[in-house]
Scaffold this motif. Structure first.
Motif, short mmCIF file in Angstrom:
data_model
loop_
_atom_site.label_atom_id
_atom_site.label_comp_id
_atom_site.label_asym_id
_atom_site.label_seq_id
_atom_site.Cartn_x
_atom_site.Cartn_y
_atom_site.Cartn_z
N SER A 117 5.94 21.43 -58.01
CA SER A 117 4.78 21.16 -58.39
C SER A 117 4.54 22.01 -59.83
CB SER A 117 3.59 21.11 -57.41
OG SER A 117 3.69 20.07 -56.68
N SER A 118 3.61 21.67 -60.95
CA SER A 118 3.36 22.48 -61.96
C SER A 118 2.24 21.92 -62.73
CB SER A 118 4.60 23.02 -62.57
OG SER A 118 4.22 24.01 -63.86
N GLY A 119 1.23 22.67 -63.02
CA GLY A 119 0.26 22.36 -63.88
C GLY A 119 -0.39 20.66 -63.38
N GLY A 120 -0.48 20.63 -62.05
CA GLY A 120 -1.14 19.51 -61.62
C GLY A 120 -0.05 18.36 -61.51
N GLN A 121 1.11 18.49 -62.20
CA GLN A 121 2.21 17.43 -61.90
C GLN A 121 2.77 17.83 -60.75
OE1 GLN A 121 1.80 14.53 -63.82
NE2 GLN A 121 -0.03 15.36 -64.55
N SER A 122 3.61 16.79 -60.31
CA SER A 122 4.63 17.04 -59.29
C SER A 122 5.85 15.86 -59.18
CB SER A 122 4.06 17.22 -57.96
OG SER A 122 3.29 15.65 -57.68
#
Length: 208
Positions: A117-122
């Motif tokens: 996950s990173s910046g609200g994306q996964s």
């Protein structure tokens, strides 16, 4: 083609280069804008283990391993030292590292997963080659030391009794990457003492 449940030599894999690869199609429009489409839903890992060979004995071990796998024919396990745990590299595996499902009172099998996950994306990665003895499980945050088993050739966890409805199932583990050689040739120098002519020994992740 068979898969050999044997791991590539750790002392060589520690010095290898490589990582995830994705396939994206990019079309540049007349306006200068771009349209981008993902050709692959999941990444695929590539490695080059030539960089991990430091001694003649390392080379001999790789040649023996290559011959035993019949070149590209048979797959095997590979430890990616940059990504081989359910947690951060500096941390110890814990039962609550990764959510793998929620009980419904009926289902008894769950696949091991790792979430990036990173910046609200996964993105979720299926783990098919957990390391034997490394898997830890928890139901609702409480570690379970019995009542379940894991298949180290598929990454599937099976409970003797289905977890109750609404109970979160989490896991911690170490894992290997299923790979094969990506060449049927090993191009090495005949002067093995200098090891000066090893150009590349590529490995490619196997998707199953």
């Amino acid at each position: 083609m068979a898969f050999h449940e044997v791991r590539f030599p750790d002392n060589v894999s520690r010095g290898a280069r490589g990582g995830p690869e994705r396939r994206t199609q990019i079309v540049e429009l007349a306006s200068g804008d771009e349209e981008r489409n993902a050709s692959w839903a999941n990444s695929r890992r590539r490695y080059d283990v030539a960089y991990g060979i430091r001694r003649a004995d390392d080379l001999a071990a790789v040649v023996a391993f290559f011959e035993a796998r019949n070149g590209r024919l048979h797959g095997f396990r590979f430890k990616d030292w940059s990504d081989y745990k359910s947690c951060a590299p500096s941390q110890a595996v814990a039962t609550t590292d990764q959510p793998i499902g929620t009980g419904n009172g009926t289902l008894t099998t769950f696949a091991l997963l790792k979430h990036y996950s990173s910046g609200g994306q996964s993105w979720t990665r299926a783990i098919t080659r957990p390391v034997a003895g490394s898997v830890r499980l928890a139901l609702g945050g409480v570690e379970q030391t019995s009542g379940w088993a894991v298949d180290t050739t598929t990454g599937v966890v099976t409970f003797a009794t289905a977890p109750a409805a609404g109970i979160e199932i989490t896991a911690g583990f170490e894992f290997d990457v299923p790979v094969r050689f990506d060449s049927d040739t090993l191009d090495v120098t005949l002067d093995v003492e200098r090891l000066g002519s090893i150009t590349s020994i590529p490995l490619l992740e196997i998707r199953r």
